[in-house]
Design an enzyme around this catalytic site. Structure first.
Site, mmCIF file in Angstrom:
data_model
loop_
_atom_site.group_PDB
_atom_site.id
_atom_site.type_symbol
_atom_site.label_atom_id
_atom_site.label_comp_id
_atom_site.label_asym_id
_atom_site.label_seq_id
_atom_site.Cartn_x
_atom_site.Cartn_y
_atom_site.Cartn_z
ATOM 1 N N ASP A 105 0.830 -1.207 0.000
ATOM 2 C CA ASP A 105 0.000 0.000 0.000
ATOM 3 C C ASP A 105 0.861 1.253 0.000
ATOM 4 O OD1 ASP A 105 -2.435 1.288 -0.039
ATOM 5 O OD2 ASP A 105 -2.577 1.407 2.137
ATOM 6 N N ASP B 230 -8.993 -1.441 3.491
ATOM 7 C CA ASP B 230 -8.515 -1.018 4.807
ATOM 8 C C ASP B 230 -9.415 -1.577 5.907
ATOM 9 O OD1 ASP B 230 -6.516 0.487 3.532
ATOM 10 O OD2 ASP B 230 -7.897 2.156 3.263
#
Length: 390
Positions: free
Chosen positions: A198, A311
Site C-alpha cells: 500500500d 482497509d
C-alpha cells in the site's frame, strides 16, 4: 481581501475529532463484528482452514518448523501481493481505456458473490450455532433479496447513504472473517506485506493506485471501486460545509488557461452563501509550492473522507486473528489501529500529499499484538497470581 481578512482562520485540529469519529465508527463496527464472529464460530482456530490464492504457494501444518512456516508465509504473501499488483494494473488499464461500464459490472458481480456466497455460508454457520429454525426455501429467498439489494445499494446513488454504508461494512465483515481462517504465520506476514504494498502503490510515481487516482482527477470521474464514504463535516457555528476536494497542482506552463478558469470558478464559488473551506489543508501554503502533488487522498469532492474497503478488511483481519488468542490482545490491537488512523490523518494535514491508510495502523497493530502477547499477558498473569490485581 476584506472577506479573507474577516474570515477566521481555522486550525488544523478544529474538525479532527469529527473527522475521526466519522470514519472510526464504521471501522470499529466492522472490527467488533469480526471479533464477535470469531468468538462465536471459531471454537477451534487450529482446525479452521480457508483455501485461496493466499495459500497457493505453501500450506502450513503444525508439524512444520518455525523457519519453514516463515518461509512459506513469505512465499504466500509474495504470490498474493503479486496477484493484487497485476489486478490493480489491469484495473488502471481498463480505466484508461474507459471501460467504466465493464468495471462497474465486475464490481457489482464481485459484491453479489461476496454477499450471496460468503454471506450465505456465515448465515448457515450462525443458524447451526444458535439452532434457529428456518426452511431452505425461506432462507434462499431472504439471501437472494439481501444480496441483490446490497448490490444496488452499493452501486446506485439513489439509495440512502446509511444503507450504502451499512452494506459496505457488511461486505468488509464477510471478507475479513474468511481471511481470519488463513494460517497464523501467513496472516501476519501477509498483513505486513500488504502494508508495504500500500505504501509503494500510493507514494511511488509509478504506483498503480497513484496512477489510478491521477487519471480519475484528470477526467473528473469517480474510481469504480468499493469505497466507504463518510458524511461531510458541517460546522454549525460558521454555517460552512467543509468539503475535501481532490486537487492536482501542476507546474506546467501549458496549463495556465485551465488554472485561470479554475481560479475564476473558485472566486465565484466563494461568493455563494455556502463557502468551500479545507480546514485540514492549508491552501495558502500549498499555493506557493511549484511542484506537482495530490492533496487529500481518501478525501472526496463531496466533502467526506473516503476509505477503501480493503482497509476495513485488513484492520478487521488483524483484530480477528488477535481474538483467536486472547481478548487482551484485541484491545491492544484495536487501540493501535485507531491511533494509526489518527496519525495518518494528521500526516495528511501536515504533508498535504497522497498517503495510504494501511501502513501506520497495521505496523502499530502488529507491534502491539506481539508486545501484548509476549510481555503484557505475562505481567497481568503474574499480578493476578500474586493478588496484586484481580
Amino acid at each position: 481581501m476584506d472577506r479573507n481578512q474577516q474570515r477566521p482562520r481555522s486550525s488544523i485540529l478544529d474538525s479532527l475529532g469529527e473527522e475521526l469519529i466519522g470514519i472510526l465508527t464504521p471501522v470499529s463496527i466492522c472490527m467488533f463484528t469480526v471479533v464477535l464472529l470469531v468468538c462465536l464460530l471459531n471454537s477451534d482456530p487450529s482446525s479452521s482452514s480457508f483455501s485461496s490464492i493466499a495459500t497457493a504457494a505453501y500450506s502450513e501444518t503444525d508439524s512444520d518448523s518455525p523457519w519453514d512456516k516463515l518461509l512459506g508465509a513469505f512465499l504466500n504473501s509474495l504470490v498474493f501481493v503479486a496477484a493484487i499488483t497485476v489486478a490493480t494494473f489491469l484495473l488502471v488499464l481498463l480505466f484508461y481505456l474507459r471501460c467504466v461500464t465493464f468495471l462497474k459490472l465486475y464490481m457489482g458481480f464481485s459484491a453479489l458473490v461476496v454477499l450471496a456466497n460468503l454471506g450465505g455460508e456465515i448465515s448457515i454457520l450462525l443458524i447451526d450455532r444458535f439452532r434457529f429454525p428456518i426452511d431452505s426455501l425461506t432462507f434462499s429467498i431472504l439471501l437472494f433479496n439481501f444480496s441483490v439489494v446490497g448490490v444496488f445499494a452499493v452501486f446506485m446513488s439513489r439509495f440512502s447513504i446509511l444503507i450504502t454504508q451499512g452494506y459496505l461494512v457488511v461486505i468488509g465483515v464477510l471478507v475479513a472473517y474468511f481471511f481470519t481462517m488463513l494460517p497464523e504465520w501467513t496472516t501476519w506476514v501477509l498483513l505486513v506485506a500488504l502494508a508495504l504494498y500500500d505504501l509503494a502503490a500510493v507514494l511511488l510515481p509509478v504506483g498503480p493506485l497513484r496512477l489510478l487516482v491521477e487519471m480519475a482527477i484528470s477526467r473528473d470521474e469517480d474510481i469504480p471501486a468499493l469505497v466507504y464514504e463518510a458524511r461531510p463535516v458541517i460546522r454549525d457555528d460558521s454555517r460552512l460545509v467543509q468539503r475535501r476536494v481532490w486537487r492536482e497542482q501542476r507546474s506546467n506552463v501549458n496549463d495556465d488557461d485551465v488554472e485561470n478558469n479554475v481560479v475564476r470558478a473558485e472566486e465565484e464559488e466563494e461568493q455563494r452563501s455556502e463557502e468551500i473551506s479545507v480546514p485540514l489543508i492549508d491552501s495558502s501554503s500549498s499555493s506557493s509550492r511549484p511542484e506537482t502533488f495530490l492533496e487529500g487522498i481518501g478525501l472526496g469532492a463531496s466533502g467526506a473522507i473516503k476509505l477503501g474497503l480493503g482497509d476495513f478488511i485488513f484492520y478487521s483481519v488483524l483484530v480477528g486473528r488477535a481474538a483467536m488468542y486472547d481478548l487482551m490482545t484485541v484491545y491492544a490491537c484495536y487501540l493501535a489501529i485507531i491511533a494509526g488512523l489518527g496519525v495518518t490523518l494528521m500526516l495528511l494535514s501536515v504533508y498535504q500529499k497522497a498517503l495510504p491508510a494501511l501502513p501506520v495502523s497495521i505496523m502499530l497493530g502488529v507491534v502491539f499484538y506481539f508486545l501484548a502477547r509476549l510481555f503484557l499477558e505475562v505481567f497481568v498473569v503474574q499480578c493476578s497470581s500474586n493478588l496484586v490485581m484481580f
